[in-house]
Design a protein around this motif. Sequence first.
Motif, PDB file in Angstrom:
ATOM      1  N   LEU A  52       5.506   3.059  -9.944  1.00 50.80           N
ATOM      2  CA  LEU A  52       5.612   3.702  -8.646  1.00 50.80           C
ATOM      3  C   LEU A  52       4.318   3.698  -7.973  1.00 50.80           C
ATOM      4  O   LEU A  52       3.391   4.135  -8.625  1.00 50.80           O
ATOM      5  N   PHE A  53       3.767   3.009  -6.990  1.00 55.73           N
ATOM      6  CA  PHE A  53       3.266   3.751  -5.745  1.00 55.73           C
ATOM      7  C   PHE A  53       3.597   4.333  -4.563  1.00 55.73           C
ATOM      8  O   PHE A  53       5.034   4.520  -4.361  1.00 55.73           O
ATOM      9  N   TYR A  54       2.841   5.610  -4.369  1.00 52.39           N
ATOM     10  CA  TYR A  54       2.693   5.977  -3.184  1.00 52.39           C
ATOM     11  C   TYR A  54       1.433   5.771  -2.303  1.00 52.39           C
ATOM     12  O   TYR A  54       0.278   5.323  -2.515  1.00 52.39           O
ATOM     13  N   ASP A  55       1.595   5.814  -1.432  1.00 54.33           N
ATOM     14  CA  ASP A  55       0.663   6.295  -0.153  1.00 54.33           C
ATOM     15  C   ASP A  55       0.049   7.335  -0.374  1.00 54.33           C
ATOM     16  O   ASP A  55       0.734   8.098   0.260  1.00 54.33           O
ATOM     17  N   ALA A  56      -1.635   7.047  -0.850  1.00 53.72           N
ATOM     18  CA  ALA A  56      -2.019   8.386  -0.551  1.00 53.72           C
ATOM     19  C   ALA A  56      -2.005   9.675   0.270  1.00 53.72           C
ATOM     20  O   ALA A  56      -2.386  10.497   0.026  1.00 53.72           O
ATOM     21  N   ASP A  57      -2.567   8.727   1.195  1.00 48.29           N
ATOM     22  CA  ASP A  57      -2.693   9.736   2.982  1.00 48.29           C
ATOM     23  C   ASP A  57      -0.834  10.566   3.198  1.00 48.29           C
ATOM     24  O   ASP A  57      -1.132  11.025   4.245  1.00 48.29           O
ATOM     25  N   ASN A  58       0.000   9.830   3.010  1.00 53.82           N
ATOM     26  CA  ASN A  58       1.534   9.934   3.169  1.00 53.82           C
ATOM     27  C   ASN A  58       2.325  10.455   1.951  1.00 53.82           C
ATOM     28  O   ASN A  58       2.844   9.769   1.938  1.00 53.82           O
ATOM     29  N   GLU A  86       8.948   3.318   2.247  1.00 55.80           N
ATOM     30  CA  GLU A  86      10.125   3.752   2.283  1.00 55.80           C
ATOM     31  C   GLU A  86      10.021   3.140   4.125  1.00 55.80           C
ATOM     32  O   GLU A  86      10.942   2.961   4.647  1.00 55.80           O
ATOM     33  N   SER A  87       9.108   3.529   4.556  1.00 55.66           N
ATOM     34  CA  SER A  87       8.719   4.032   5.960  1.00 55.66           C
ATOM     35  C   SER A  87       8.101   2.192   6.490  1.00 55.66           C
ATOM     36  O   SER A  87       8.499   1.873   7.629  1.00 55.66           O
ATOM     37  N   GLY A  88       8.011   0.983   5.380  1.00 59.38           N
ATOM     38  CA  GLY A  88       7.635  -0.507   6.026  1.00 59.38           C
ATOM     39  C   GLY A  88       6.381  -0.513   5.253  1.00 59.38           C
ATOM     40  O   GLY A  88       6.081  -1.089   5.841  1.00 59.38           O
ATOM     41  N   LYS A  89       5.743   0.497   5.309  1.00 61.70           N
ATOM     42  CA  LYS A  89       4.001   0.135   4.848  1.00 61.70           C
ATOM     43  C   LYS A  89       3.621  -1.090   3.781  1.00 61.70           C
ATOM     44  O   LYS A  89       3.977  -0.585   3.111  1.00 61.70           O
ATOM     45  N   GLU A  90       2.382  -1.920   4.180  1.00 60.95           N
ATOM     46  CA  GLU A  90       2.420  -2.386   2.988  1.00 60.95           C
ATOM     47  C   GLU A  90       1.653  -1.886   1.846  1.00 60.95           C
ATOM     48  O   GLU A  90       0.116  -1.527   2.463  1.00 60.95           O
ATOM     49  N   LEU A  91       1.893  -1.114   1.041  1.00 59.10           N
ATOM     50  CA  LEU A  91       0.405  -0.287   0.007  1.00 59.10           C
ATOM     51  C   LEU A  91       0.223  -1.377  -0.848  1.00 59.10           C
ATOM     52  O   LEU A  91      -1.119  -1.367  -0.975  1.00 59.10           O
ATOM     53  N   TYR A 179       0.023 -10.717 -17.755  1.00 65.54           N
ATOM     54  CA  TYR A 179      -0.076  -9.665 -17.159  1.00 65.54           C
ATOM     55  C   TYR A 179      -0.170  -9.703 -15.424  1.00 65.54           C
ATOM     56  O   TYR A 179      -0.376 -10.898 -15.098  1.00 65.54           O
ATOM     57  N   VAL A 180       0.201  -8.847 -14.763  1.00 61.21           N
ATOM     58  CA  VAL A 180      -0.085  -9.084 -13.247  1.00 61.21           C
ATOM     59  C   VAL A 180      -0.883  -8.128 -12.870  1.00 61.21           C
ATOM     60  O   VAL A 180      -1.626  -7.021 -13.473  1.00 61.21           O
ATOM     61  N   GLU A 181      -1.154  -8.721 -11.220  1.00 62.85           N
ATOM     62  CA  GLU A 181      -2.336  -8.163 -10.685  1.00 62.85           C
ATOM     63  C   GLU A 181      -2.432  -7.721  -9.342  1.00 62.85           C
ATOM     64  O   GLU A 181      -2.017  -8.539  -8.559  1.00 62.85           O
ATOM     65  N   LEU A 182      -2.744  -6.712  -8.482  1.00 63.13           N
ATOM     66  CA  LEU A 182      -2.410  -6.504  -7.514  1.00 63.13           C
ATOM     67  C   LEU A 182      -3.559  -5.672  -6.795  1.00 63.13           C
ATOM     68  O   LEU A 182      -4.449  -5.157  -8.146  1.00 63.13           O
ATOM     69  N   ILE A 183      -3.879  -5.460  -5.557  1.00 65.89           N
ATOM     70  CA  ILE A 183      -4.019  -5.862  -4.593  1.00 65.89           C
ATOM     71  C   ILE A 183      -3.677  -4.703  -3.901  1.00 65.89           C
ATOM     72  O   ILE A 183      -2.929  -4.423  -3.046  1.00 65.89           O
ATOM     73  N   SER A 184      -4.678  -3.265  -3.635  1.00 66.41           N
ATOM     74  CA  SER A 184      -4.289  -2.346  -2.776  1.00 66.41           C
ATOM     75  C   SER A 184      -4.664  -2.636  -1.498  1.00 66.41           C
ATOM     76  O   SER A 184      -5.859  -2.890  -1.273  1.00 66.41           O
ATOM     77  N   LEU A 185      -3.954  -2.211  -0.597  1.00 70.24           N
ATOM     78  CA  LEU A 185      -4.181  -2.966   0.563  1.00 70.24           C
ATOM     79  C   LEU A 185      -4.423  -1.338   0.899  1.00 70.24           C
ATOM     80  O   LEU A 185      -4.297  -1.561   2.486  1.00 70.24           O
ATOM     81  N   CYS A 186      -3.996  -0.257   1.058  1.00 71.65           N
ATOM     82  CA  CYS A 186      -4.049   1.554   1.754  1.00 71.65           C
ATOM     83  C   CYS A 186      -5.179   1.933   0.631  1.00 71.65           C
ATOM     84  O   CYS A 186      -4.952   1.519  -1.023  1.00 71.65           O
ATOM     85  N   ARG A 187      -4.961   3.460   0.952  1.00 70.40           N
ATOM     86  CA  ARG A 187      -5.340   4.335  -0.686  1.00 70.40           C
ATOM     87  C   ARG A 187      -4.148   4.609  -1.252  1.00 70.40           C
ATOM     88  O   ARG A 187      -3.441   4.941  -0.547  1.00 70.40           O
ATOM     89  N   THR A 188      -3.648   4.155  -2.202  1.00 70.28           N
ATOM     90  CA  THR A 188      -2.693   3.723  -3.167  1.00 70.28           C
ATOM     91  C   THR A 188      -2.345   4.735  -4.025  1.00 70.28           C
ATOM     92  O   THR A 188      -3.776   5.222  -4.761  1.00 70.28           O
ATOM     93  N   MET A 189      -1.712   5.536  -4.574  1.00 68.25           N
ATOM     94  CA  MET A 189      -1.590   6.427  -5.970  1.00 68.25           C
ATOM     95  C   MET A 189      -0.773   5.757  -6.852  1.00 68.25           C
ATOM     96  O   MET A 189       0.562   5.272  -6.970  1.00 68.25           O
ATOM     97  N   ALA A 190      -0.913   5.356  -8.081  1.00 64.90           N
ATOM     98  CA  ALA A 190       0.184   4.598  -8.639  1.00 64.90           C
ATOM     99  C   ALA A 190      -0.203   5.351  -9.715  1.00 64.90           C
ATOM    100  O   ALA A 190      -0.388   6.494 -10.316  1.00 64.90           O
ATOM    101  N   LEU A 191       1.301   5.610 -10.555  1.00 69.25           N
ATOM    102  CA  LEU A 191       2.630   6.397 -11.431  1.00 69.25           C
ATOM    103  C   LEU A 191       2.543   5.326 -12.543  1.00 69.25           C
ATOM    104  O   LEU A 191       3.587   4.649 -11.827  1.00 69.25           O
ATOM    105  N   ILE A 192       2.337   5.248 -13.710  1.00 70.77           N
ATOM    106  CA  ILE A 192       2.618   4.699 -14.847  1.00 70.77           C
ATOM    107  C   ILE A 192       3.044   5.003 -16.351  1.00 70.77           C
ATOM    108  O   ILE A 192       2.692   6.393 -16.299  1.00 70.77           O
TER     109      ILE A 192
END
Length: 220
Positions: A52-58, A86-91, A179-192
């Motif tokens: 799961l990923f979260y917008d770390a600022d929200n 959920e807001s449509g923001k690109e994480l 592997y899968v590789e992702l670039i964070s487009l904002c300040r993101t919290m990752a939960l695995i």
Amino acid sequence: MTGFNRAESTLLAEDAIYSQIIPAGEGWMHELLPGQVLRIVDLEGNQAADTLFYDADNPEDHYSAVATIAGQGNIYLTTGSILRSESGKELLSIVADTCGRHDTLGGSCSAQSNTVRYAHDKLPMHNCRDTFMLQLSRHGGASYSKRDLAPNINFFMNVPVTPDGGLEFADGVSAPGCYVELISLCRTMALISNCPQLNNPCNAYNPTPIQLLIWDSGLQ
């Protein structure tokens, strides 16, 4: 579109600023800064990394499977997929993928789902929902709680949609070292949660470790 879209990375493991092995059944929670790249490595093949990923600022604005699927017109995740909140923001964006296809419909295993899918005596088995909640309690602080859990991504997991619209937990399509590789487009919290599931063939009934690497150079 249901096909595979494999693409290799140009990043070198020796240049990573962070590297950690996560055993099967263990979890991980970590903040990604804008431009940082996260690589999730399936070390032995056919493992499932529930994520799961979260917008770390929200923090209430978490990853949305619905927004992500609708935005790309594809039920699977692969190179080029934009992970939306959920807001449509690109994480984050998937920038490399040597497996080729990942699930975001099957959800995470839980004590309750294990009893429904398999047998009532599976209730005490460790599961990804428990791992998620443990990580949130340890590292989430006041910003996160179990109410922030949402339908997640299952990296490396093969969950095809059947002709009648159901889901099938099928043999994995990954292999050792994929592997899968992702670039964070904002300040993101990752939960695995590195899945401990022993009851379906997604990991050949043999949960195994994953490796996580992070680079600082994603937007350079």
